[in-house]
Scaffold this motif. Sequence first.
Motif, PDB file in Angstrom:
ATOM      1  N   ASN A   1       3.537   5.882  -2.820  1.00 13.58           N
ATOM      2  CA  ASN A   1       4.776   6.596  -3.267  1.00 13.58           C
ATOM      3  C   ASN A   1       4.731   6.849  -4.732  1.00 13.58           C
ATOM      4  OD1 ASN A   1       5.741   7.390  -0.628  1.00 13.58           O
ATOM      5  ND2 ASN A   1       6.777   5.314  -0.464  1.00 13.58           N
TER       6      ASN A   1
ATOM      7  N   ALA B   1       5.841   8.081   1.885  1.00 15.47           N
ATOM      8  CA  ALA B   1       5.339   7.289   2.788  1.00 15.47           C
ATOM      9  C   ALA B   1       6.324   6.103   3.064  1.00 15.47           C
ATOM     10  CB  ALA B   1       4.163   6.381   2.428  1.00 15.47           C
ATOM     11  N   GLU B   2       6.355   5.761   4.579  1.00 10.22           N
ATOM     12  CA  GLU B   2       7.334   4.461   4.961  1.00 10.22           C
ATOM     13  C   GLU B   2       6.921   3.450   4.597  1.00 10.22           C
ATOM     14  OE1 GLU B   2       8.819   5.051   9.103  1.00 10.22           O
ATOM     15  OE2 GLU B   2       8.266   7.142   9.119  1.00 10.22           O
ATOM     16  N   THR B   3       7.850   2.477   4.005  1.00 15.37           N
ATOM     17  CA  THR B   3       7.382   1.227   3.588  1.00 15.37           C
ATOM     18  C   THR B   3       8.417   0.225   4.361  1.00 15.37           C
ATOM     19  OG1 THR B   3       9.371   1.279   2.027  1.00 15.37           O
ATOM     20  CG2 THR B   3       7.297   2.130   1.110  1.00 15.37           C
TER      21      THR B   3
ATOM     22  N   TYR C   1      -1.450  11.737   2.710  1.00 13.13           N
ATOM     23  CA  TYR C   1      -0.371  12.154   1.783  1.00 13.13           C
ATOM     24  C   TYR C   1      -1.022  12.986   0.579  1.00 13.13           C
ATOM     25  CZ  TYR C   1       2.586   8.926   4.374  1.00 13.13           C
ATOM     26  OH  TYR C   1       3.143   8.164   5.370  1.00 13.13           O
TER      27      TYR C   1
ATOM     28  N   LYS D   1       0.788  -1.214   0.103  1.00 10.55           N
ATOM     29  CA  LYS D   1      -0.048   0.020   0.087  1.00 10.55           C
ATOM     30  C   LYS D   1       0.737   1.185   0.093  1.00 10.55           C
ATOM     31  CE  LYS D   1      -2.208  -0.886   3.802  1.00 10.55           C
ATOM     32  NZ  LYS D   1      -1.283  -2.118   4.265  1.00 10.55           N
ATOM     33  N   SER D   2       1.988   1.445   0.908  1.00  7.24           N
ATOM     34  CA  SER D   2       2.689   2.460   1.155  1.00  7.24           C
ATOM     35  C   SER D   2       3.596   2.648  -0.147  1.00  7.24           C
ATOM     36  CB  SER D   2       3.608   2.453   2.230  1.00  7.24           C
ATOM     37  OG  SER D   2       2.854   2.183   3.560  1.00  7.24           O
TER      38      SER D   2
ATOM     39  N   ASP E   1      -3.106   6.303   3.741  1.00  8.20           N
ATOM     40  CA  ASP E   1      -2.393   4.958   3.977  1.00  8.20           C
ATOM     41  C   ASP E   1      -2.944   4.514   5.114  1.00  8.20           C
ATOM     42  OD1 ASP E   1      -0.781   2.912   3.899  1.00  8.20           O
ATOM     43  OD2 ASP E   1       1.000   3.938   4.134  1.00  8.20           O
TER      44      ASP E   1
END
Length: 395
Positions: A58, A71-73, A85, A53-54, A97
């Motif tokens: 991005n 976004a952090e993955t 976002y 998802k993240s 997210d």
Amino acid sequence: MFLLLSSRLSTMALDGFRAAVYQGNLTEAISSVQGFYCHTLNIAITGESGSGKSSLINTMRGLRAGDEGAAETGMLDTMTEPMAYPDLVLPGVTLWDLPGVGTSYFPLNTYCKQLNLSRYEFFIIVGSQRFRSEHARLVREIQRMGKRFYFVRSKADMDLDASRRQRPSSYNEERILQQIREDCRRGIAAEGVGPPQVFVVSSWEPNRYDFPLLRQTLQAELQQLKRQAFLCTLPDVASLIINQKKATLNGEIWKIALFSFLLAAIPVPGIAFLCTFFIFRKHLFRYYSSFGVDDRSLSALARQVGKPVGELTAMMTSSGTTAMMALKLLLDLVGTTLMVAEYSWKRFPLFGAMVSGGVSLVTTSFMLQKCLASVADDTQRVLSKALEAEGENTM
């Protein structure tokens, strides 16, 4: 400047919508908001944990993991709050997210309620590997809310690499991609959705597979989605107005009941029943007309939204259940009053008149309150159905 002008016009449209609902002109209420839409669209990116998802967010924003604002993955099962976002390409779009469904923090049975999915206007369900029960549950919930979604099958590059290694001699990329799409479509179609929007993507290769088509489709449907999001907010707006009007009319019931009391106190056997019945009937039709759900108004509304009038009248419950309940209550209570009053009038005229009037007052007040509440509920259902039909007309 354009966005500011559009915002002012939308506010004017909402004011017109509120005024028309209060006046009981549901046709005008629909007309007042035609052509208007939300300026922002909140898109929830949901699916099982680890589905990508993240990474999809991005890619949609033209970023890579580690870029500023990305976004952090790669953080499995650790997200506990939705993260917003802004879309850097499409104006007025926010990508949310969401934590993964089916984790220890967000089990499948409580996921939708915990995250209050109703606050989002559109959904992108992300899934890797096969179509799962988690996806089916999300599809059902989104359908129940009357909202739309895309299904994105992520990690296409990994699936293709696995197929190439397992069957190198019969490997056919397009055939495998089509099989993946069909698997997803069958799972979604089994939940009563058709035709499902399915995209097979790889966040590592944004120019391949269906990712360009996903962006093009979202961009092409953006105004339509904003329009539907705007219409979805209107039942809540209407609910406040309908309740306000119900409270105003409810405040007048004591006057009607008092009038019923005075008429029923006339020392003539049977007058209490007749007064209560005809007063109830008169004001029942008055409420239908006042809220705009009488036969004539419903026919005009059905023409306005292009639906058979039967679909709107099917939302009405007051015309049948309220009338039957009223008749039964009237017969039970007033019948008892008649017997008491006939006996009492001969010996105690004042007492008999008070009994007849008192029962008529209580019965009239009770039934009008029930009737008013029922008609108000009908109005809410009818207007929601009409707005739903109007949303279908924009598709």
